[in-house]
Design a protein around this motif. Structure first.
Motif, short mmCIF file in Angstrom:
data_model
loop_
_atom_site.label_atom_id
_atom_site.label_comp_id
_atom_site.label_asym_id
_atom_site.label_seq_id
_atom_site.Cartn_x
_atom_site.Cartn_y
_atom_site.Cartn_z
N TRP A 292 18.61 -32.31 2.27
CA TRP A 292 19.61 -31.84 1.31
C TRP A 292 19.64 -30.32 1.39
O TRP A 292 18.63 -29.69 1.71
CB TRP A 292 19.24 -32.27 -0.11
CG TRP A 292 19.44 -33.72 -0.39
CD1 TRP A 292 20.47 -34.28 -1.10
CD2 TRP A 292 18.60 -34.82 0.00
NE1 TRP A 292 20.32 -35.65 -1.15
CE2 TRP A 292 19.18 -36.01 -0.47
CE3 TRP A 292 17.40 -34.89 0.73
CZ2 TRP A 292 18.62 -37.26 -0.27
CZ3 TRP A 292 16.84 -36.13 0.96
CH2 TRP A 292 17.44 -37.30 0.46
N ALA A 294 21.39 -26.64 -0.51
CA ALA A 294 22.21 -25.94 -1.51
C ALA A 294 22.58 -24.58 -0.95
O ALA A 294 21.72 -23.71 -0.75
CB ALA A 294 21.43 -25.78 -2.82
N THR A 318 25.08 -31.72 1.26
CA THR A 318 25.20 -30.30 0.92
C THR A 318 26.01 -30.07 -0.35
O THR A 318 27.03 -30.73 -0.58
CB THR A 318 25.86 -29.54 2.07
OG1 THR A 318 25.11 -29.75 3.28
CG2 THR A 318 25.93 -28.04 1.79
N ILE A 319 25.54 -29.12 -1.16
CA ILE A 319 26.32 -28.62 -2.28
C ILE A 319 26.51 -27.12 -2.10
O ILE A 319 25.68 -26.47 -1.45
CB ILE A 319 25.65 -28.90 -3.65
CG1 ILE A 319 24.31 -28.17 -3.76
CG2 ILE A 319 25.49 -30.39 -3.89
CD1 ILE A 319 23.70 -28.24 -5.16
N GLU A 320 27.59 -26.58 -2.62
CA GLU A 320 27.83 -25.14 -2.57
C GLU A 320 27.94 -24.61 -3.99
O GLU A 320 28.68 -25.17 -4.82
CB GLU A 320 29.10 -24.83 -1.78
CG GLU A 320 29.01 -25.23 -0.31
CD GLU A 320 30.20 -24.75 0.52
OE1 GLU A 320 31.08 -24.05 -0.05
OE2 GLU A 320 30.25 -25.07 1.72
N GLU A 334 21.73 -27.33 -11.51
CA GLU A 334 22.32 -27.87 -10.29
C GLU A 334 21.25 -28.12 -9.23
O GLU A 334 21.30 -29.12 -8.51
CB GLU A 334 23.38 -26.91 -9.74
CG GLU A 334 24.64 -26.81 -10.59
CD GLU A 334 24.55 -25.72 -11.65
OE1 GLU A 334 23.42 -25.34 -12.04
OE2 GLU A 334 25.62 -25.25 -12.10
N LEU A 338 20.05 -31.74 -7.57
CA LEU A 338 19.98 -31.98 -6.13
C LEU A 338 18.62 -32.57 -5.75
O LEU A 338 18.53 -33.52 -4.96
CB LEU A 338 20.20 -30.67 -5.37
CG LEU A 338 20.26 -30.76 -3.84
CD1 LEU A 338 21.48 -31.54 -3.41
CD2 LEU A 338 20.25 -29.38 -3.21
#
Length: 346
Positions: A292, A294, A318-320, A334, A338
């Motif tokens: 994962w 970020a 993936t997170i942005e 956040e 995750l």
């Protein structure tokens, strides 16, 4: 209209408080479910405080204390005191029992609270690895949230003297875990978990604005292909170690962190050996474990474009985030989410 009971009835008090605590809901929300006044239920919480003080952990949770004085449905402030003669509720024994049973059922199905959900997870251990110019306390906001979700959390204290030293410290923490473990790393810590993450009990890897070199890769050469981050200009060298200047730390490293918190982090800044960033990994654990990532879109310490490249190369979920480099401090909710996602899906 149902059986009428006063708020100081022991049966009501025990059951109502149980619903609040086990459902992980606010006093106002439970009061609405029970069809009673918020102040009445708050009174029960207040009366039950001595009993809760005898719990095994010896604590009254802050969330329960906060609920003792809360805005009611009409915006009125309910100040908790001893129950008055008019503090009554209207609910049948059958309805009350059904609500209590509903809470228990929700707990079993993982729908009630984060703690109940954590009890059903295959992975309940998380090891956090900090980056350069920081220490283990940089994870504090995330640690509190993960612990509230019922997870066992360990934050490594890296010496930042050599890659081998940091890997050894991380492996010692991994070895202490009983069962599958998620490794989560910030910044330089990504290099560390890329080397240490092949341990048999590591179930997944979470990278937060982190380095993720391939085995034997010249990471400096890779990073040079992307825009140079402003923080690079703020490095100060002394006695074989480097640190960020006060200006660079506050502006580029912790730019979106509240100033008071940023100053505290600056005071515990982890100084790195001159040779630390030149070290190369011998393995790339991210090629063998679920990953994962970020991305910090406003990062001034690591190029956001480099972060996106690394996340894509490893095929990470993936997170942005609209965050600077220290998203573990400025966006802890956040980042926690995750990591929880990693514990649920590894």
């Amino acid at each position: 209209m149902g059986e009428i009971r006063r708020s100081n009835d022991p049966e009501f008090r025990t059951g109502a408080v149980r619903i609040v605590r086990e459902a992980g809901k606010s006093v106002a929300s439970v009061a609405k479910d029970l069809g009673i006044n918020v102040g009445t239920l708050a009174n029960c919480m207040q009366m039950d405080r001595p009993a809760r003080a005898q719990d095994a952990d010896g604590e009254v949770f802050a969330s329960e204390r906060d609920d003792l004085v809360r805005l009611g449905p009409q915006g009125d402030r309910n100040i908790v005191g001893r129950p008055g003669k008019r503090d009554v509720w209207m609910i049948s024994r059958r309805t009350f029992s059904a609500l209590t049973l509903g809470v228990a059922t929700a707990s079993l199905t993982g729908l009630s609270s984060a703690q109940a959900s954590a009890r059903t997870r295959a992975v309940r251990n998380v090891v956090l690895v900090h980056g350069a110019f920081a220490d283990g306390s940089s994870w504090s906001e995330v640690i509190e949230r993960l612990q509230a979700a019922g997870l066992n959390v360990t934050s490594v204290q890296n010496p930042l003297t050599a890659l081998a030293d940091d890997v050894a410290a991380t492996k010692r923490a991994i070895a202490l875990q009983e069962g599958p473990t998620i490794l989560a790393a910030h910044s330089w810590g990504g290099t560390v978990i890329s080397e240490a993450g092949l341990s048999s009990n590591v179930a997944g890897l979470v990278y937060v604005a982190a380095r993720a070199p391939d085995a034997g890769e010249d990471y400096a050469a890779l990073a040079a292909k992307f825009p140079a981050p402003p923080a690079n200009a703020g490095l100060v060298e002394s006695g074989g170690f480097k640190q960020l200047s006060r200006k660079a730390f506050l502006q580029d490293f912790a730019g979106d962190v509240p100033r008071r918190r940023a100053l505290g982090l600056y005071a515990v800044q982890g100084r790195i050996s001159d040779s630390l960033f030149a070290a190369k990994t011998s393995v790339a654990a991210w090629r063998h474990k679920p990953t994962w990532y970020a991305v910090s879109k406003n990062d001034r310490t690591t190029s956001p474009d480099l972060e996106k490249f690394l996340a894509a190369r490893m095929g990470a979920r993936t997170i942005e985030l609209d965050s600077g480099h220290l998203s573990i401090v400025s966006h802890p909710a956040e980042i926690t989410k995750l990591i929880l996602d990693a514990t649920a899906k590894s």
